[in-house]
Scaffold this motif. Structure first.
Motif, PDB file in Angstrom:
ATOM      1  N   UNK A 192       0.829  -1.209   0.000  1.00  0.00           N
ATOM      2  CA  UNK A 192       0.000   0.000   0.000  1.00  0.00           C
ATOM      3  C   UNK A 192       0.862   1.258   0.000  1.00  0.00           C
ATOM      4  N   UNK A 193       2.004   1.227   0.706  1.00  0.00           N
ATOM      5  CA  UNK A 193       2.906   2.383   0.715  1.00  0.00           C
ATOM      6  C   UNK A 193       3.488   2.631  -0.665  1.00  0.00           C
ATOM      7  N   UNK A 194       3.889   1.558  -1.340  1.00  0.00           N
ATOM      8  CA  UNK A 194       4.474   1.674  -2.675  1.00  0.00           C
ATOM      9  C   UNK A 194       3.468   2.261  -3.656  1.00  0.00           C
ATOM     10  N   UNK A 195       2.228   1.786  -3.607  1.00  0.00           N
ATOM     11  CA  UNK A 195       1.221   2.320  -4.520  1.00  0.00           C
ATOM     12  C   UNK A 195       0.915   3.784  -4.196  1.00  0.00           C
TER      13      UNK A 195
ATOM     14  N   UNK B  65      -6.836  -8.933 -11.110  1.00  0.00           N
ATOM     15  CA  UNK B  65      -6.207  -7.615 -11.014  1.00  0.00           C
ATOM     16  C   UNK B  65      -6.748  -6.648 -12.061  1.00  0.00           C
ATOM     17  N   UNK B  66      -7.656  -7.101 -12.904  1.00  0.00           N
ATOM     18  CA  UNK B  66      -8.176  -6.232 -13.954  1.00  0.00           C
ATOM     19  C   UNK B  66      -7.179  -5.979 -15.059  1.00  0.00           C
ATOM     20  N   UNK B  67      -6.380  -6.991 -15.398  1.00  0.00           N
ATOM     21  CA  UNK B  67      -5.433  -6.873 -16.512  1.00  0.00           C
ATOM     22  C   UNK B  67      -4.137  -6.184 -16.152  1.00  0.00           C
ATOM     23  N   UNK B  68      -3.617  -6.462 -14.940  1.00  0.00           N
ATOM     24  CA  UNK B  68      -2.413  -5.757 -14.487  1.00  0.00           C
ATOM     25  C   UNK B  68      -1.181  -6.654 -14.363  1.00  0.00           C
ATOM     26  N   UNK B  69      -1.198  -7.833 -14.973  1.00  0.00           N
ATOM     27  CA  UNK B  69      -0.055  -8.731 -14.872  1.00  0.00           C
ATOM     28  C   UNK B  69       0.883  -8.548 -16.059  1.00  0.00           C
ATOM     29  N   UNK B  70       2.192  -8.546 -15.758  1.00  0.00           N
ATOM     30  CA  UNK B  70       3.236  -8.650 -16.785  1.00  0.00           C
ATOM     31  C   UNK B  70       4.123  -9.817 -16.387  1.00  0.00           C
ATOM     32  N   UNK B  71       4.330 -10.747 -17.294  1.00  0.00           N
ATOM     33  CA  UNK B  71       5.042 -11.980 -16.977  1.00  0.00           C
ATOM     34  C   UNK B  71       6.478 -11.903 -17.485  1.00  0.00           C
ATOM     35  N   UNK B  72       7.405 -11.650 -16.562  1.00  0.00           N
ATOM     36  CA  UNK B  72       8.823 -11.757 -16.889  1.00  0.00           C
ATOM     37  C   UNK B  72       9.265 -13.191 -16.681  1.00  0.00           C
TER      38      UNK B  72
ATOM     39  N   UNK C 195      -1.933  -9.204  -3.633  1.00  0.00           N
ATOM     40  CA  UNK C 195      -1.702  -7.805  -3.981  1.00  0.00           C
ATOM     41  C   UNK C 195      -2.811  -7.259  -4.869  1.00  0.00           C
ATOM     42  N   UNK C 196      -3.355  -8.099  -5.735  1.00  0.00           N
ATOM     43  CA  UNK C 196      -4.436  -7.644  -6.617  1.00  0.00           C
ATOM     44  C   UNK C 196      -5.629  -7.157  -5.814  1.00  0.00           C
ATOM     45  N   UNK C 197      -5.845  -7.781  -4.647  1.00  0.00           N
ATOM     46  CA  UNK C 197      -7.011  -7.434  -3.829  1.00  0.00           C
ATOM     47  C   UNK C 197      -6.818  -6.162  -3.017  1.00  0.00           C
ATOM     48  N   UNK C 198      -5.573  -5.742  -2.834  1.00  0.00           N
ATOM     49  CA  UNK C 198      -5.325  -4.580  -1.967  1.00  0.00           C
ATOM     50  C   UNK C 198      -4.774  -3.385  -2.735  1.00  0.00           C
ATOM     51  N   UNK C 199      -4.735  -3.468  -4.072  1.00  0.00           N
ATOM     52  CA  UNK C 199      -4.257  -2.367  -4.894  1.00  0.00           C
ATOM     53  C   UNK C 199      -5.261  -2.075  -5.993  1.00  0.00           C
ATOM     54  N   UNK C 200      -5.091  -0.928  -6.637  1.00  0.00           N
ATOM     55  CA  UNK C 200      -5.993  -0.573  -7.728  1.00  0.00           C
ATOM     56  C   UNK C 200      -5.249  -0.261  -9.026  1.00  0.00           C
ATOM     57  N   UNK C 201      -3.970   0.085  -8.943  1.00  0.00           N
ATOM     58  CA  UNK C 201      -3.278   0.540 -10.156  1.00  0.00           C
ATOM     59  C   UNK C 201      -1.932  -0.137 -10.399  1.00  0.00           C
ATOM     60  N   UNK C 202      -1.316  -0.720  -9.400  1.00  0.00           N
ATOM     61  CA  UNK C 202       0.017  -1.290  -9.555  1.00  0.00           C
ATOM     62  C   UNK C 202       0.013  -2.431 -10.569  1.00  0.00           C
ATOM     63  N   UNK C 203       0.921  -2.359 -11.531  1.00  0.00           N
ATOM     64  CA  UNK C 203       1.162  -3.491 -12.405  1.00  0.00           C
ATOM     65  C   UNK C 203       1.950  -4.533 -11.613  1.00  0.00           C
ATOM     66  N   UNK C 204       1.624  -5.800 -11.808  1.00  0.00           N
ATOM     67  CA  UNK C 204       2.242  -6.897 -11.070  1.00  0.00           C
ATOM     68  C   UNK C 204       3.160  -7.645 -12.020  1.00  0.00           C
TER      69      UNK C 204
END
Length: 288
Positions: free
Chosen positions: A24-27, A105-112, A70-79
């Motif tokens: 939450x601090x990071x976001x 997450x509403x489409x916020x995943x990036x897979x490295x 994290x998806x449940x406690x954030x709204x904008x952070x890409x994961x």
């Protein structure tokens, strides 16, 4: 340049409240994304003379479960996984897990992804270590088909899927796949089929030549090299503070689209200190 925070896997501990507060601090501070490392098992070095790397004492939260939280406690952070050791895993299961995180997450995943180095993990997971490079390329193609099409059939060297598909599919019908690694083969693979590259070096002459190799491979594959992103990583404990602005500016000049800030190894006393450092350092990095 989008600036993200590296989840301090090795130093944050297992208290879910600390993990939540960090996230939450990071976001709230304005970071655009979170990067999490991946390992399934750590090797006990007691009977492995000369062992280098992570051990059984190195703590790693499981990335897909972590990102579900994290998806449940954030709204904008890409994961962002940075990076998932893909060849040691079942491809269809990774496709399912990644799609679920993307859905929640509403489409916020990036897979490295990358091939990894830890033969102990491959052995325990029942995958031949020697096949990891060849598996990776085939896996990426299969992942993309599973995310895009309701039902597929395909037969490859390592996979066979007969009239089957995922449900639910990711909202975008795709998930960006970025590659880690510095070997020439990894760089060429990135240029040919990757959405981005995740280096961990300084923006020096070697990095410049690596970027040029990625771009050349993209052109050879008929792609626009500008479509291949670059996420550099600034490890605060490894770069003197006075050099942080130059590090960021150097990677920006090389075409980096993203930057991940790593606080591990910075000598922090408490798990919660990582969030405080990230909050305080972001304005300096934005102005670099």
């Amino acid at each position: 340049m989008r600036i993200g925070a590296v989840f301090p896997q090795l130093e944050i501990g297992a208290d879910p409240k600390v993990v939540r507060d960090w996230t939450e601090t990071v976001e709230a501070a304005g970071y655009t994304h979170v990067v999490a490392y991946d390992h399934v098992l750590g090797a006990d070095p007691a009977n492995r003379p000369g062992w280098k790397g992570y051990t059984d004492q190195s703590q790693f939260h499981e990335v897909f479960v972590l990102f579900g939280y994290m998806a449940a406690i954030t709204t904008s952070l890409e994961l962002v996984t940075g990076v998932l050791v893909l060849p040691q895993r079942q491809t269809a299961l990774v496709a399912k897990q990644a799609a679920e995180v993307d859905v929640l997450s509403g489409g916020r995943l990036r897979l490295g992804v990358g091939i990894g180095w830890n033969e102990v993990e491959y052995q325990a997971l029942g995958v031949p270590f020697s096949q990891r490079g060849a598996r990776l390329t085939e896996q990426v193609e299969l992942l993309r088909r599973l995310w895009a099409e309701p039902v597929i059939s395909t037969t490859g060297q390592f996979h066979e899927v007969v009239e089957a598909g995922l449900n639910p599919l990711p909202p975008r019908r795709s998930i960006p796949i970025w590659f880690g690694g510095n070997a020439d083969a990894a760089l060429r693979r990135t240029g040919r089929i990757g959405d981005g590259w995740m280096p961990q070096s300084a923006p020096n002459d070697r990095a410049r030549s690596q970027v040029e190799l990625v771009r050349a491979a993209a052109v050879e594959a008929g792609r626009d090299p500008a479509e291949v992103g670059i996420e550099a990583r600034l490890t605060l404990g490894a770069v003197p503070e006075k050099e942080w602005p130059g590090f960021v500016a150097g990677w920006r000049e090389l075409g980096a689209t993203h930057l991940g800030v790593n606080t591990m190894g910075f000598g922090l006393d408490k798990p919660e200190d990582h969030a405080a450092v990230l909050r305080d350092v972001l304005p300096l990095l934005r102005d670099s």
